[in-house]
Enzyme design. Structure first.
Site, PDB file in Angstrom:
ATOM      1  N   ASP A  54       0.857  -1.187   0.000  1.00 25.79           N
ATOM      2  CA  ASP A  54       0.000   0.000   0.000  1.00 25.79           C
ATOM      3  C   ASP A  54       0.893   1.238   0.000  1.00 25.79           C
ATOM      4  OD1 ASP A  54      -3.241   0.270   1.185  1.00 25.79           O
ATOM      5  OD2 ASP A  54      -2.015   2.065   0.880  1.00 25.79           O
ATOM      6  N   ASP A  99       4.495   2.047  -4.326  1.00 28.03           N
ATOM      7  CA  ASP A  99       3.486   2.424  -5.306  1.00 28.03           C
ATOM      8  C   ASP A  99       3.524   1.487  -6.516  1.00 28.03           C
ATOM      9  OD1 ASP A  99       2.119   5.549  -5.914  1.00 28.03           O
ATOM     10  OD2 ASP A  99       2.029   3.913  -7.365  1.00 28.03           O
ATOM     11  N   ALA A 132      -6.533   1.142  -5.931  1.00 23.39           N
ATOM     12  CA  ALA A 132      -7.095   1.914  -7.049  1.00 23.39           C
ATOM     13  C   ALA A 132      -7.705   3.193  -6.503  1.00 23.39           C
ATOM     14  CB  ALA A 132      -8.198   1.109  -7.740  1.00 23.39           C
ATOM     15  N   TYR A 186     -14.107   5.774 -14.017  1.00 23.13           N
ATOM     16  CA  TYR A 186     -13.809   4.819 -12.939  1.00 23.13           C
ATOM     17  C   TYR A 186     -14.244   3.408 -13.367  1.00 23.13           C
ATOM     18  CZ  TYR A 186     -14.539   2.111  -8.726  1.00 23.13           C
ATOM     19  OH  TYR A 186     -14.549   1.093  -7.809  1.00 23.13           O
ATOM     20  N   ASN A 221     -22.814  -1.597  -3.280  1.00 27.54           N
ATOM     21  CA  ASN A 221     -22.395  -0.517  -2.371  1.00 27.54           C
ATOM     22  C   ASN A 221     -21.822  -1.043  -1.052  1.00 27.54           C
ATOM     23  OD1 ASN A 221     -24.162   0.720  -4.424  1.00 27.54           O
ATOM     24  ND2 ASN A 221     -23.659   2.549  -3.282  1.00 27.54           N
ATOM     25  N   ARG A 265     -30.043   1.738  -4.224  1.00 23.89           N
ATOM     26  CA  ARG A 265     -28.764   1.009  -4.264  1.00 23.89           C
ATOM     27  C   ARG A 265     -28.849  -0.263  -3.428  1.00 23.89           C
ATOM     28  NH1 ARG A 265     -28.292   3.996  -7.692  1.00 23.89           N
ATOM     29  NH2 ARG A 265     -26.658   5.469  -8.247  1.00 23.89           N
ATOM     30  N   ARG A 320     -26.762  14.141  -8.977  1.00 26.42           N
ATOM     31  CA  ARG A 320     -25.310  14.062  -9.173  1.00 26.42           C
ATOM     32  C   ARG A 320     -25.086  13.419 -10.537  1.00 26.42           C
ATOM     33  NH1 ARG A 320     -21.958  10.541  -4.798  1.00 26.42           N
ATOM     34  NH2 ARG A 320     -22.914   8.861  -5.961  1.00 26.42           N
ATOM     35  N   GLY A 348     -24.126  11.261 -13.599  1.00 33.72           N
ATOM     36  CA  GLY A 348     -23.603   9.893 -13.729  1.00 33.72           C
ATOM     37  C   GLY A 348     -24.237   8.871 -12.804  1.00 33.72           C
TER      38      GLY A 348
HETATM   39  N1  UFG Z   1     -25.932  10.276  -2.277  1.00 33.74           N
HETATM   40  C1  UFG Z   1     -26.649  11.369  -1.838  1.00 33.74           C
HETATM   41  N2  UFG Z   1     -26.006  12.281  -1.071  1.00 33.74           N
HETATM   42  C2  UFG Z   1     -24.693  12.176  -0.723  1.00 33.74           C
HETATM   43  C3  UFG Z   1     -23.970  11.056  -1.173  1.00 33.74           C
HETATM   44  C4  UFG Z   1     -24.619  10.118  -1.951  1.00 33.74           C
HETATM   45  O1  UFG Z   1     -27.825  11.506  -2.138  1.00 33.74           O
HETATM   46  O2  UFG Z   1     -24.164  13.071  -0.032  1.00 33.74           O
HETATM   47  C5  UFG Z   1     -26.615   9.275  -3.087  1.00 33.74           C
HETATM   48  C6  UFG Z   1     -25.971   9.066  -4.438  1.00 33.74           C
HETATM   49  O3  UFG Z   1     -26.468   9.990  -5.376  1.00 33.74           O
HETATM   50  C7  UFG Z   1     -26.357   7.618  -4.745  1.00 33.74           C
HETATM   51  C8  UFG Z   1     -26.424   6.966  -3.365  1.00 33.74           C
HETATM   52  O4  UFG Z   1     -26.520   8.032  -2.435  1.00 33.74           O
HETATM   53  O5  UFG Z   1     -27.626   7.581  -5.310  1.00 33.74           O
HETATM   54  C9  UFG Z   1     -25.187   6.165  -3.042  1.00 33.74           C
HETATM   55  O6  UFG Z   1     -24.049   6.975  -3.290  1.00 33.74           O
HETATM   56  P1  UFG Z   1     -22.568   6.576  -2.893  1.00 33.74           P
HETATM   57  O7  UFG Z   1     -21.681   7.699  -3.314  1.00 33.74           O
HETATM   58  O8  UFG Z   1     -22.538   6.146  -1.473  1.00 33.74           O
HETATM   59  O9  UFG Z   1     -22.303   5.286  -3.763  1.00 33.74           O
HETATM   60  P2  UFG Z   1     -22.410   5.099  -5.355  1.00 33.74           P
HETATM   61  O10 UFG Z   1     -23.611   4.226  -5.586  1.00 33.74           O
HETATM   62  O11 UFG Z   1     -22.352   6.342  -6.106  1.00 33.74           O
HETATM   63  O12 UFG Z   1     -21.017   4.393  -5.651  1.00 33.74           O
HETATM   64  C10 UFG Z   1     -20.703   3.120  -5.192  1.00 33.74           C
HETATM   65  C11 UFG Z   1     -19.192   3.034  -4.971  1.00 33.74           C
HETATM   66  C12 UFG Z   1     -18.469   3.291  -6.257  1.00 33.74           C
HETATM   67  C13 UFG Z   1     -18.971   2.354  -7.302  1.00 33.74           C
HETATM   68  C14 UFG Z   1     -20.461   2.394  -7.408  1.00 33.74           C
HETATM   69  C15 UFG Z   1     -20.947   1.334  -8.297  1.00 33.74           C
HETATM   70  O13 UFG Z   1     -18.798   3.968  -4.026  1.00 33.74           O
HETATM   71  O14 UFG Z   1     -17.088   3.101  -6.060  1.00 33.74           O
HETATM   72  O15 UFG Z   1     -21.069   2.189  -6.143  1.00 33.74           O
HETATM   73  O16 UFG Z   1     -22.193   1.651  -8.732  1.00 33.74           O
HETATM   74  F1  UFG Z   1     -18.468   2.663  -8.507  1.00 33.74           F
END
Ligand code: UFG
Length: 330
Positions: A31, A50, A74, A140, A169, A220, A281, A283
């Site tokens: 790491d 690294d 990563a 990503y 998640n 999720r 947000r 994507g």
């Molecule tokens: N969310 C909010 N407010 C916040 C943070 C998140 O509403 O302050 C929402 C996001 O829009 C999403 C959900 O909560 O709908 C979950 O968001 P996270 O950022 O916790 O997780 P993600 O689903 O975006 O991402 C996770 C992993 C990524 C991976 C992805 C795969 O963290 O590394 O799942 O879909 F790529």
């Protein structure tokens, strides 16, 4: 012989190291500690360095007796990957090519790879099957898919056997309370809501309430980090036993909306938690839920923390005792 865990001082890496140590495996963690925390290591030998440094990686394999690799190291921020894709290609793809080259040269033929639901992009089905189309909507996910393809071709050419795990998640913390989630900056939903519960933030911004989901917020599939860790150990066993490459989703097969997650955190913490609706947000797919039937059937994976309440309970236990993450232990 040792299992080399790259990114072993990170969130999922450290929980997997804990699981390996419990199983009396010999563990070497590689790491660079850019994002990881040495306090997160409950055992194993740490080599700090690294993966982008080709010579260093080669030397690690020359100097140590390594049987297999579990590869976590990563960058993981979807938003940052859109803003700075080359940073992600360099750290997630180039580094992995260095690792695979060093493995090939050293005759190490087993790797468990940390992949993601982000390889699917906008899903064509719910729940998502491993055979569904992969069309990432951000760099990503694209870098992880690129590595998956490099693994496939390396199996054909060099006999490099792999298990690819596509996580949904990851959340929660180790039941023992010593390790948990600590990202800087934090972008993940559950730790951010817990920071509101701790009074470290005023409110949680819910990104979009006009999605095509039952309550309009994103859905999720939350999976406990120790259940993920268990899957890595099972994957290692499978590689040892069968020496065959395969690919698995890892989730609980049940979706929770952002609003539902906020409600569960309110119940577990007993705190009011102010939640406000904010713009979408970019994507974010509306719904991401895994089918994990394949991993259950083929690896006998049995999640211990299927319910969201249990996941949040372990996360809360970590956050309330370590409000500043690992800084509280330094
Ligand atoms: N969310 C909010 N407010 C916040 C943070 C998140 O509403 O302050 C929402 C996001 O829009 C999403 C959900 O909560 O709908 C979950 O968001 P996270 O950022 O916790 O997780 P993600 O689903 O975006 O991402 C996770 C992993 C990524 C991976 C992805 C795969 O963290 O590394 O799942 O879909 F790529």
């Amino acid at each position: 012989m040792a299992v080399l865990v790259t990114g072993g001082a990170g969130y999922i890496g450290s929980h997997t190291v804990a699981e390996l140590i419990e199983r009396n495996e010999e563990v070497i963690v590689l790491d660079n500690l850019e994002k990881g925390h040495k306090e997160a290591l409950l055992g194993g030998k740490l080599i700090q360095g690294d993966l982008r440094d080709k010579d260093f990686v080669k030397e690690v394999f020359l100097k140590n007796d390594i049987e297999a690799v579990i590869h976590f190291a990563a960058y993981i921020e979807v938003g940052e990957s859109v803003a700075n894709p080359l940073k992600y290609y360099n750290n997630n793809v180039v580094s992995t090519l260095n690792l695979l080259t060093a493995m090939k040269d050293a005759g190490v033929h087993k790797i468990v790879f940390s992949s993601t639901a982000a390889t699917y992009g906008e899903p064509e089905n719910t729940p998502i099957l491993e055979t569904d189309k992969t069309f990432p909507t951000n760099p990503y996910g694209e870098t992880k898919l690129t590595v998956e393809k490099a693994l496939k071709w390396s199996d054909g050419a060099y006999g490099l056997k792999h298990v690819i795990l596509r996580y949904f998640n990851a959340s929660g913390a180790h039941e023992g309370g010593k390790i948990g989630e600590d990202h800087d900056p934090e972008s993940h939903l559950i730790p951010i809501i817990l920071q509101v519960a701790l009074g470290k933030r005023d409110e949680i911004k819910m990104f979009g309430d006009d999605y095509n989901t039952p309550d309009g917020t994103c859905v999720r599939d939350y999976i406990h980090v120790s259940d993920l860790a268990q899957a890595h150990v099972l994957a290692l066993d499978k590689l040892r036993r069968e020496n065959e490459s395969s690919i698995y989703n890892l989730g609980n097969g049940k979706g929770f909306s952002v609003k539902e997650v906020v409600d569960v955190v309110r119940q577990i913490t007993g705190k009011p938690i102010k939640a406000v609706v904010a713009p979408r947000r970019p994507g974010d797919p509306a719904t991401l839920v895994a089918s994990s039937e394949k991993v259950k059937k083929e690896m006998n994976w049995r999640p211990k923390y299927g319910g969201l309440a249990k996941i949040v309970e372990t996360a809360w236990n970590w956050h309330k005792n370590h409000p500043n993450g690992y800084n509280d232990l330094v």
